[in-house]
Design a protein around this motif. Structure first.
Motif, PDB file in Angstrom:
ATOM      1  N   ARG A 166       4.496  10.347   2.717  1.00  0.00           N
ATOM      2  CA  ARG A 166       5.078  10.982   3.907  1.00  0.00           C
ATOM      3  C   ARG A 166       6.606  10.841   3.932  1.00  0.00           C
ATOM      4  O   ARG A 166       7.278  11.382   4.800  1.00  0.00           O
ATOM      5  CB  ARG A 166       4.493  10.349   5.180  1.00  0.00           C
ATOM      6  CG  ARG A 166       2.994  10.542   5.335  1.00  0.00           C
ATOM      7  CD  ARG A 166       2.530  10.282   6.769  1.00  0.00           C
ATOM      8  NE  ARG A 166       2.493   8.864   7.101  1.00  0.00           N
ATOM      9  CZ  ARG A 166       1.379   8.120   7.098  1.00  0.00           C
ATOM     10  NH1 ARG A 166       0.231   8.656   6.771  1.00  0.00           N
ATOM     11  NH2 ARG A 166       1.419   6.846   7.431  1.00  0.00           N
ATOM     12  N   CYS A 167       7.174  10.038   3.001  1.00  0.00           N
ATOM     13  CA  CYS A 167       8.620   9.797   2.962  1.00  0.00           C
ATOM     14  C   CYS A 167       9.318  10.878   2.152  1.00  0.00           C
ATOM     15  O   CYS A 167       8.717  11.511   1.284  1.00  0.00           O
ATOM     16  CB  CYS A 167       8.933   8.488   2.231  1.00  0.00           C
ATOM     17  SG  CYS A 167       8.282   6.992   2.930  1.00  0.00           S
ATOM     18  N   THR A 168      10.620  11.032   2.385  1.00  0.00           N
ATOM     19  CA  THR A 168      11.428  11.793   1.438  1.00  0.00           C
ATOM     20  C   THR A 168      11.563  10.933   0.178  1.00  0.00           C
ATOM     21  O   THR A 168      11.267   9.719   0.205  1.00  0.00           O
ATOM     22  CB  THR A 168      12.842  12.045   1.989  1.00  0.00           C
ATOM     23  OG1 THR A 168      13.473  10.764   2.154  1.00  0.00           O
ATOM     24  CG2 THR A 168      12.795  12.778   3.330  1.00  0.00           C
ATOM     25  N   PHE A 169      12.049  11.523  -0.903  1.00  0.00           N
ATOM     26  CA  PHE A 169      12.230  10.727  -2.123  1.00  0.00           C
ATOM     27  C   PHE A 169      13.218   9.579  -1.870  1.00  0.00           C
ATOM     28  O   PHE A 169      13.013   8.453  -2.316  1.00  0.00           O
ATOM     29  CB  PHE A 169      12.681  11.622  -3.286  1.00  0.00           C
ATOM     30  CG  PHE A 169      11.495  12.193  -4.039  1.00  0.00           C
ATOM     31  CD1 PHE A 169      11.079  11.649  -5.241  1.00  0.00           C
ATOM     32  CD2 PHE A 169      10.776  13.259  -3.513  1.00  0.00           C
ATOM     33  CE1 PHE A 169       9.970  12.154  -5.914  1.00  0.00           C
ATOM     34  CE2 PHE A 169       9.671  13.776  -4.177  1.00  0.00           C
ATOM     35  CZ  PHE A 169       9.266  13.224  -5.384  1.00  0.00           C
ATOM     36  N   GLY A 170      14.277   9.866  -1.120  1.00  0.00           N
ATOM     37  CA  GLY A 170      15.275   8.824  -0.835  1.00  0.00           C
ATOM     38  C   GLY A 170      14.672   7.675  -0.046  1.00  0.00           C
ATOM     39  O   GLY A 170      14.913   6.495  -0.355  1.00  0.00           O
ATOM     40  N   GLY A 215       0.853  -1.186   0.000  1.00  0.00           N
ATOM     41  CA  GLY A 215       0.000   0.000   0.000  1.00  0.00           C
ATOM     42  C   GLY A 215       0.892   1.239   0.000  1.00  0.00           C
ATOM     43  O   GLY A 215       1.691   1.439   0.915  1.00  0.00           O
ATOM     44  N   ALA A 216       0.755   2.059  -1.027  1.00  0.00           N
ATOM     45  CA  ALA A 216       1.703   3.173  -1.209  1.00  0.00           C
ATOM     46  C   ALA A 216       1.173   4.510  -0.706  1.00  0.00           C
ATOM     47  O   ALA A 216       1.752   5.544  -1.020  1.00  0.00           O
ATOM     48  CB  ALA A 216       2.101   3.272  -2.681  1.00  0.00           C
ATOM     49  N   LEU A 217       0.111   4.502   0.105  1.00  0.00           N
ATOM     50  CA  LEU A 217      -0.360   5.787   0.662  1.00  0.00           C
ATOM     51  C   LEU A 217       0.719   6.456   1.534  1.00  0.00           C
ATOM     52  O   LEU A 217       1.019   7.632   1.343  1.00  0.00           O
ATOM     53  CB  LEU A 217      -1.670   5.584   1.436  1.00  0.00           C
ATOM     54  CG  LEU A 217      -2.322   6.842   2.022  1.00  0.00           C
ATOM     55  CD1 LEU A 217      -3.839   6.690   2.089  1.00  0.00           C
ATOM     56  CD2 LEU A 217      -1.805   7.194   3.410  1.00  0.00           C
ATOM     57  N   PRO A 218       1.338   5.703   2.474  1.00  0.00           N
ATOM     58  CA  PRO A 218       2.292   6.390   3.359  1.00  0.00           C
ATOM     59  C   PRO A 218       3.570   6.845   2.671  1.00  0.00           C
ATOM     60  O   PRO A 218       4.315   7.644   3.235  1.00  0.00           O
ATOM     61  CB  PRO A 218       2.623   5.337   4.429  1.00  0.00           C
ATOM     62  CG  PRO A 218       1.661   4.235   4.251  1.00  0.00           C
ATOM     63  CD  PRO A 218       1.158   4.293   2.850  1.00  0.00           C
ATOM     64  N   VAL A 219       3.826   6.334   1.464  1.00  0.00           N
ATOM     65  CA  VAL A 219       5.029   6.752   0.741  1.00  0.00           C
ATOM     66  C   VAL A 219       5.047   8.270   0.547  1.00  0.00           C
ATOM     67  O   VAL A 219       6.095   8.892   0.455  1.00  0.00           O
ATOM     68  CB  VAL A 219       5.088   5.986  -0.619  1.00  0.00           C
ATOM     69  CG1 VAL A 219       5.908   6.714  -1.650  1.00  0.00           C
ATOM     70  CG2 VAL A 219       5.626   4.583  -0.395  1.00  0.00           C
ATOM     71  N   THR A 276      -0.842  12.499  -3.144  1.00  0.00           N
ATOM     72  CA  THR A 276       0.135  13.548  -3.505  1.00  0.00           C
ATOM     73  C   THR A 276       1.223  13.023  -4.450  1.00  0.00           C
ATOM     74  O   THR A 276       0.933  12.721  -5.594  1.00  0.00           O
ATOM     75  CB  THR A 276       0.711  14.235  -2.243  1.00  0.00           C
ATOM     76  OG1 THR A 276       1.375  13.291  -1.437  1.00  0.00           O
ATOM     77  CG2 THR A 276      -0.402  14.926  -1.468  1.00  0.00           C
ATOM     78  N   ASP A 277       2.475  12.838  -3.925  1.00  0.00           N
ATOM     79  CA  ASP A 277       3.561  12.472  -4.853  1.00  0.00           C
ATOM     80  C   ASP A 277       3.865  10.974  -4.871  1.00  0.00           C
ATOM     81  O   ASP A 277       4.923  10.565  -5.354  1.00  0.00           O
ATOM     82  CB  ASP A 277       4.826  13.268  -4.529  1.00  0.00           C
ATOM     83  CG  ASP A 277       5.296  13.045  -3.092  1.00  0.00           C
ATOM     84  OD1 ASP A 277       4.747  12.158  -2.410  1.00  0.00           O
ATOM     85  OD2 ASP A 277       6.209  13.765  -2.659  1.00  0.00           O
ATOM     86  N   SER A 278       2.948  10.146  -4.372  1.00  0.00           N
ATOM     87  CA  SER A 278       3.199   8.695  -4.335  1.00  0.00           C
ATOM     88  C   SER A 278       3.420   8.126  -5.743  1.00  0.00           C
ATOM     89  O   SER A 278       4.357   7.351  -5.974  1.00  0.00           O
ATOM     90  CB  SER A 278       2.026   7.992  -3.642  1.00  0.00           C
ATOM     91  OG  SER A 278       2.156   6.609  -3.704  1.00  0.00           O
ATOM     92  N   GLU A 279       2.576   8.512  -6.701  1.00  0.00           N
ATOM     93  CA  GLU A 279       2.761   8.003  -8.072  1.00  0.00           C
ATOM     94  C   GLU A 279       4.114   8.440  -8.634  1.00  0.00           C
ATOM     95  O   GLU A 279       4.801   7.659  -9.305  1.00  0.00           O
ATOM     96  CB  GLU A 279       1.643   8.540  -8.987  1.00  0.00           C
ATOM     97  CG  GLU A 279       0.297   7.887  -8.785  1.00  0.00           C
ATOM     98  CD  GLU A 279      -0.727   8.265  -9.855  1.00  0.00           C
ATOM     99  OE1 GLU A 279      -1.706   7.530 -10.021  1.00  0.00           O
ATOM    100  OE2 GLU A 279      -0.553   9.313 -10.531  1.00  0.00           O
ATOM    101  N   GLU A 280       4.478   9.666  -8.368  1.00  0.00           N
ATOM    102  CA  GLU A 280       5.749  10.181  -8.896  1.00  0.00           C
ATOM    103  C   GLU A 280       6.936   9.396  -8.316  1.00  0.00           C
ATOM    104  O   GLU A 280       7.891   9.058  -9.025  1.00  0.00           O
ATOM    105  CB  GLU A 280       5.869  11.665  -8.524  1.00  0.00           C
ATOM    106  CG  GLU A 280       7.054  12.345  -9.155  1.00  0.00           C
ATOM    107  CD  GLU A 280       7.206  13.786  -8.656  1.00  0.00           C
ATOM    108  OE1 GLU A 280       6.309  14.280  -7.942  1.00  0.00           O
ATOM    109  OE2 GLU A 280       8.236  14.391  -8.996  1.00  0.00           O
ATOM    110  N   ASP A 315       6.038   2.514   4.887  1.00  0.00           N
ATOM    111  CA  ASP A 315       6.935   3.632   4.611  1.00  0.00           C
ATOM    112  C   ASP A 315       8.304   3.445   5.259  1.00  0.00           C
ATOM    113  O   ASP A 315       9.130   4.345   5.235  1.00  0.00           O
ATOM    114  CB  ASP A 315       6.312   4.977   5.023  1.00  0.00           C
ATOM    115  CG  ASP A 315       5.886   5.004   6.488  1.00  0.00           C
ATOM    116  OD1 ASP A 315       6.174   4.035   7.220  1.00  0.00           O
ATOM    117  OD2 ASP A 315       5.263   6.001   6.887  1.00  0.00           O
ATOM    118  N   ARG A 316       8.518   2.252   5.848  1.00  0.00           N
ATOM    119  CA  ARG A 316       9.840   1.968   6.424  1.00  0.00           C
ATOM    120  C   ARG A 316      10.265   0.560   6.007  1.00  0.00           C
ATOM    121  O   ARG A 316       9.446  -0.374   5.977  1.00  0.00           O
ATOM    122  CB  ARG A 316       9.785   2.047   7.957  1.00  0.00           C
ATOM    123  CG  ARG A 316       9.490   3.450   8.485  1.00  0.00           C
ATOM    124  CD  ARG A 316       9.895   3.604   9.957  1.00  0.00           C
ATOM    125  NE  ARG A 316       9.451   2.489  10.775  1.00  0.00           N
ATOM    126  CZ  ARG A 316       8.221   2.389  11.303  1.00  0.00           C
ATOM    127  NH1 ARG A 316       7.320   3.319  11.089  1.00  0.00           N
ATOM    128  NH2 ARG A 316       7.903   1.346  12.041  1.00  0.00           N
TER     129      ARG A 316
END
Ligand code: SF4
Ligand code: SF4
Length: 335
Positions: A25-29, A19-23, A53-57, A221-222
């Protein structure tokens, strides 16, 4: 790793998928590290959304070079044909791919949503066109309103359904998932860990996987969450009576009306980070973090006391939480 068939799509996917929703909240790295680790561990299904937001990107930047290793699902809140066509093209561009395995209508909340997407000029028409053009392979629907989803599935237009199911909220098992199963519609479980608030993650995931047709997409996200979540698929054991009792006690302590941190209520015109307010408050009241939380709360730019009770957030919360009322409580306790 074990794979499960996602209904009539025929996609064979890992029962614990990504599930990529929390991604968002991560930095790009950090996002790159967690996505690479998920693929390295054998997870072969990633679910995101235009609205995250930027999860797809981030998926485009860090997973596109390994596109053949996984199935890709996203979703859009568009309700009209025109808006959906634009969103499909944006998703393709953001995720640097020329096809998406599953495109879903996102968060059908009220009857008007369903009527709008099913209308001749609605979002479903766009998805069918995109499918015919080879841009997407399958069409799904998501939401929290089980009655509306049942209605949608009966139209026989959808290949998958995505709904919340966990030890706290089990309503999907009453009619929705059994109906989907009987129609060979794939069932994707969102919020398997209650937005991260169910602490016994291993028990909570095993509780879901006992239903052998369900595919869970815990948000990750971790990097360390990946091995922990996947461990339940190795030597899978149904829950013992003692484990069931432990999970039940945790579910009862949490109650049904907690914030799942999905962020659908945002943006707040006052700049209040609503889910963070509720997480801080829970940690303050329930877990007794009486010094650490006020210190962290003090560092927030917009506090609960900035709420002007406009109510915009409540129209977007899929759980119909009384956000204004709760914001007053947060303000009373934390300022
Ligand atoms: S009701 Fe309060 S928290 Fe909700 S959007 Fe309005 S100002 Fe923000
Ligand atoms: S208040 Fe509602 S919409 Fe906002 S994060 Fe919590 S559950 Fe999601």
């Amino acid at each position: 790793m074990e794979k499960r068939s996602l209904g009539r799509t025929g996609l064979m996917v890992t029962p614990i998928s990504f599930g990529a929703l929390p991604v968002q909240r991560c930095t790009f790295g950090e996002a790159g590290a967690v996505l690479q680790a998920a693929l390295d561990a054998g997870i072969n299904f990633i679910d995101t959304a235009r609205a995250y937001t930027d999860s797809e990107e981030k998926i485009g930047r860090y997973a596109a070079s390994r596109r053949k290793e996984f199935y890709l699902a996203t979703k859009s809140l568009a309700r009209t044909r025109e808006a959906m066509l634009m969103d499909i093209d944006t998703s393709l561009q953001m995720m640097r791919t020329d096809y998406i395995d599953l495109y879903q209508i996102h968060n059908i909340k009220v009857e008007q949503d369903l009527n709008a997407v099913m209308a001749p000029s609605g979002a479903l028409a766009a998805l069918k066109e995109a499918k015919a053009a080879g841009k997407i392979r399958h069409i799904g629907i998501t939401g929290h309103n089980f009655g509306l989803l049942v209605q949608a599935l009966k139209s026989n237009q959808f290949d998958t359904v995505q709904a919340p199911f966990n030890c706290v909220e089990q309503g999907a098992l009453t009619e929705l998932f059994p109906l989907a199963r009987s129609m060979d519609i794939g069932c994707i479980v969102m919020k398997p860990l209650g937005g991260g608030l169910i602490e016994s993650a291993d028990l909570a995931l095993r509780f879901i996987l006992e239903n052998d047709y369900l595919v869970a997409i815990p948000g990750m996200d971790r990097v360390e969450q990946i091995a922990a979540n996947l461990s339940v698929t190795r030597d899978f054991q149904p829950l013992s009576a003692a484990e069931k009792a432990k999970l039940k006690a945790e579910a009862e302590a949490l109650g049904p009306n907690f914030c799942r941190r999905c962020g659908y209520c945002l943006p707040c015109p006052q700049g209040i980070d609503i889910p963070t307010m509720f997480i801080f408050h829970l940690q303050y009241v329930k877990y007794g973090l009486k010094t650490a939380i006020p210190d962290r709360y003090a560092g927030l730019k917009a506090k609960a006391s900035a709420c002007v009770e406009c109510g915009e957030c409540e129209t977007r919360c899929p759980y119909n939480l009384p956000i204004r009322q709760r914001m007053k409580q947060v303000a009373a306790d934390l300022g």
